[in-house]
Design an enzyme around this catalytic site. Sequence first.
Site, PDB file in Angstrom:
ATOM      1  N   GLY A 266       5.223   4.239  -7.586  1.00 35.63           N
ATOM      2  CA  GLY A 266       5.826   4.209  -8.913  1.00 35.63           C
ATOM      3  C   GLY A 266       6.955   5.216  -8.971  1.00 35.63           C
ATOM      4  O   GLY A 266       8.037   4.946  -9.480  1.00 35.63           O
ATOM      5  N   ALA A 267       6.677   6.403  -8.426  1.00 36.67           N
ATOM      6  CA  ALA A 267       7.665   7.474  -8.368  1.00 36.67           C
ATOM      7  C   ALA A 267       7.114   8.558  -7.452  1.00 36.67           C
ATOM      8  O   ALA A 267       5.956   8.501  -7.030  1.00 36.67           O
ATOM      9  CB  ALA A 267       7.952   8.034  -9.762  1.00 36.67           C
ATOM     10  N   MET A 268       7.938   9.572  -7.163  1.00 36.86           N
ATOM     11  CA  MET A 268       7.523  10.660  -6.283  1.00 36.86           C
ATOM     12  C   MET A 268       8.120  11.963  -6.772  1.00 36.86           C
ATOM     13  O   MET A 268       9.308  12.032  -7.090  1.00 36.86           O
ATOM     14  CB  MET A 268       7.955  10.386  -4.840  1.00 36.86           C
ATOM     15  CG  MET A 268       7.634  11.500  -3.868  1.00 36.86           C
ATOM     16  SD  MET A 268       5.856  11.819  -3.738  1.00 36.86           S
ATOM     17  CE  MET A 268       5.873  13.488  -3.070  1.00 36.86           C
ATOM     18  N   GLU A 269       7.287  13.009  -6.772  1.00 35.99           N
ATOM     19  CA  GLU A 269       7.625  14.288  -7.379  1.00 35.99           C
ATOM     20  C   GLU A 269       8.400  15.221  -6.458  1.00 35.99           C
ATOM     21  O   GLU A 269       8.171  16.449  -6.477  1.00 35.99           O
ATOM     22  CB  GLU A 269       6.354  14.992  -7.847  1.00 35.99           C
ATOM     23  CG  GLU A 269       5.384  15.444  -6.756  1.00 35.99           C
ATOM     24  CD  GLU A 269       4.331  14.436  -6.353  1.00 35.99           C
ATOM     25  OE1 GLU A 269       3.314  14.848  -5.774  1.00 35.99           O
ATOM     26  OE2 GLU A 269       4.524  13.230  -6.627  1.00 35.99           O
ATOM     27  N   GLU A 301       5.666  12.737 -13.231  1.00 33.70           N
ATOM     28  CA  GLU A 301       6.385  13.422 -12.162  1.00 33.70           C
ATOM     29  C   GLU A 301       6.873  14.797 -12.618  1.00 33.70           C
ATOM     30  O   GLU A 301       6.885  15.749 -11.831  1.00 33.70           O
ATOM     31  CB  GLU A 301       7.565  12.570 -11.682  1.00 33.70           C
ATOM     32  CG  GLU A 301       7.199  11.164 -11.234  1.00 33.70           C
ATOM     33  CD  GLU A 301       6.034  11.111 -10.262  1.00 33.70           C
ATOM     34  OE1 GLU A 301       5.917  12.017  -9.403  1.00 33.70           O
ATOM     35  OE2 GLU A 301       5.225  10.173 -10.362  1.00 33.70           O
ATOM     36  N   HIS A 304       4.206  17.372 -12.317  1.00 31.74           N
ATOM     37  CA  HIS A 304       4.040  17.794 -10.926  1.00 31.74           C
ATOM     38  C   HIS A 304       4.942  18.974 -10.560  1.00 31.74           C
ATOM     39  O   HIS A 304       4.666  19.687  -9.583  1.00 31.74           O
ATOM     40  CB  HIS A 304       4.377  16.644  -9.972  1.00 31.74           C
ATOM     41  CG  HIS A 304       3.227  15.751  -9.656  1.00 31.74           C
ATOM     42  ND1 HIS A 304       2.005  16.220  -9.225  1.00 31.74           N
ATOM     43  CD2 HIS A 304       3.126  14.388  -9.673  1.00 31.74           C
ATOM     44  CE1 HIS A 304       1.202  15.202  -9.000  1.00 31.74           C
ATOM     45  NE2 HIS A 304       1.848  14.079  -9.256  1.00 31.74           N
TER      46      HIS A 304
END
Length: 847
Positions: A266-269, A301, A304
């Site tokens: 979905g997404a990455m931090e 995110e 995070h």
Amino acid sequence: MPGTNLTRAEATARAAILDVLSYDIDLDLTTGSETFGSTTTITFTSAEPGASTFADLVDATVHEITLNGVSLDPAVAYADSRIQLDDLAAENVLVVKADCTYSHTGEGLHRFVDPADDRVYLYSQFEVPDARRVYTTFEQPDLKSVFTFHVTAPESWKVVSNSPSPEPKALDDARATWDFEPTKKMSTYITALIAGEYHEVQDVYEGKFGTIPLGHYCRQSLVPYLDRDEVVKITKQGFEFFEDAFDFPYPFGKYDQLYVPEYNMGAMENAGAITLRDEYLPRSKQPRSFYDFRASVILHEMAHMWFGDLVTMRWWDDLWLNESFAEWACYHAQANATEFTDAWTGFTNARKQTGYRQDQLPTTHPIAADNYDLQAVEVNFDMITYAKGASVLKQLVAWVGLEPFLEGLKAYFKEFAFGNSEFKDLLRHLEAASGRELQGWAQEWLQTSGVNTLAPEFTLAEDGTYASFAVRQSAAADYPTLRRHRIGLGLYDLVDGALVRRDAFEIDVTGELTDVAKLAGVKQPDLLLLNEGDLTYAKIRLDERSLATALESLSALDDSLSRALIWGAAWDMTRDAEMRASDFVELVLANIGQETDSWGVTRIPVFAAQAVGSFSAPANRDALKARWESGLKALLEAAAPSSDHQLTFARTYASAARSEAAIADLQALLAGEVTYDGLDIDQDLRWALVTGLAASGTFGEAEIDAELGRDNTISGKEKAAAARAAQPSAEAKEAAWDSVVVRTDVANETARSIVFSFQRGGQDEALAPFVDRYFEAADTLWDHLGTHRASVVLEHIFPKPAASPELLAKADTWLETSPAAPAAKRYVREGRDEVARALAAQERDAQ
């Protein structure tokens, strides 16, 4: 040989002797379309001079290795994804010059060419262990360091990393070099590189701790869909909320959000350089639930940045805490800082259901899983990590109190800033802030598996009051833990056609039976709801009277969270073969048109479609399909113009259409011969209609190709691939199978679209040959396709529509005899369980 795996014991031993002072990484992105140049200089110390260790590098051609000025032979030192380093000095410098490989499956450095305009886009994805596909690393989260990137790329590109993007220095041949400043101290997995012909816009957030530059990036072909005002608004709301809640400045200077193509996550931090699926920039109308979810991803995110990036787990055992905390925090922030004030209702209707499902599979595991190596991390990175973990943290917040919880976090961030910690460190701060003992709570909730069921148990007096009332707690035989729960009880009566809450109060549930003396002598309500307020993580059951009331009058209940709990209970009872699939479908058709929660509107019809296709008795199925199809058309016709209901019912009707009349409806909608006020037949809805017609056998390759001619984009190619796979012909299924099971060169998002479209009910003849072929392929698929793609294929091409005792027997034989990797067997075991559940539900529906 270890290959790309790394054990916790190896990581602990390496961390005991190494202190990694700095990385200097030189990447040349101008060497071709298959590989890129990667030169890494690592400066580190060893607490044991003379000791040996290893560095990590995957899928590379190594040209030179130098340790402390001494040249090492790559043919000897580099093997099995590791560089052997012997006779370490107290102070060491390692230099590795290599060519690394671009990825087309979303790991490492992914390369994408946009078919809309042939522009090139790169982005990195490093969690869990894939920075080592781009540069030489000591790949484990507790060996933090500072990173200095130097990137050579075409001078017209944008180049983004964790530090602010510098002015490029021009070279020859239209190339340039970007020399980034050293980063803050961080783990390898949150370093990042994004480069290509991206569109860039900049904004600024002014907060209590100062100014944060905000960058937003997307492909050039998506510029018209970058709704900058909305994403900036959510971003600023998030920063204001988290900086106040955590009382710690945002740690990484600037904050870029980059919408990238073909993204697995979905997404990455990544610290200061968040990557997100570019599907979050929709080109067609979407329901409110879409924007609700996008907001939760943006806030997840961002959370995070403090929990995960500033303070990082020592090893992947605490990955659950990293993700569970960000999941809890994003919904907490949504509900309190954005327009999505009902975020927790959406969580109950959608996200939490994924946790319940995962926790009832035979592959369930504790939230705090024993991740003894990287392969275990891959297996345990699921909705127990996210949805169940967030649910349990929500309960912990209720247990200790929000303010003590936040006070504990503030102290935790200050103690471990830019360092590593373990869960026990957070628990210590929460105990100090709240005054509560939490070790027992942690053991009970985090180190055991399975979900409890809470059910009312009572007797009635002659006057209709409760003579006695208790809450009975049960657990699955394989996971018998009975836990402490704080729950609400809600009593509702039908008054002038409305379900009105008469009373609500909270109790503590412990052990097998909890007496509720307060209800003795109280008149039985029309509806009694356990877990009012959704305080705990547990399945709930409705008594006979309450279930009858829900079936007749659910939409008469005006509290969306209470409705969400009833929707969830009814769906869970259907999956557990305690409620007929036909009754659940009727519940949905009778009440979904009045549902107000955006996630309820969009997700519950998905459950109903599964009930129709998988849980209905075969003898009843054709009739139930017809009822579902006609009911959806009636809902579509009655829906308010331009509403979420209208869009959802149109999409769902397109998927359900199989009768001649429904197929004619789809064709008329596509041709513009039939219209509904407020329903725009935009490109995404056109593809839904085309795919529905393809699945029915009405449309073939010519019609799909014609639609692709209207939509020559990567999204169009993905949707065309899904439409082709949906066709009920042997030729279409064979081509789809070849694309996702045999070949490895199909772009990852296109492959995923095909996988999701392959198995369809009512296509038994075309799918029959692929039952045995599934088990044959599953023997080697994990190694053949790689971790991510194999997991998607194994889960979603499992032949669930062919549910039968014979299929169960085939699965059992395969599980007993296959040489496949344990991670591969996980998905087969889960597929087998879903088939067994479907057979039980079908038997119940036949009664």
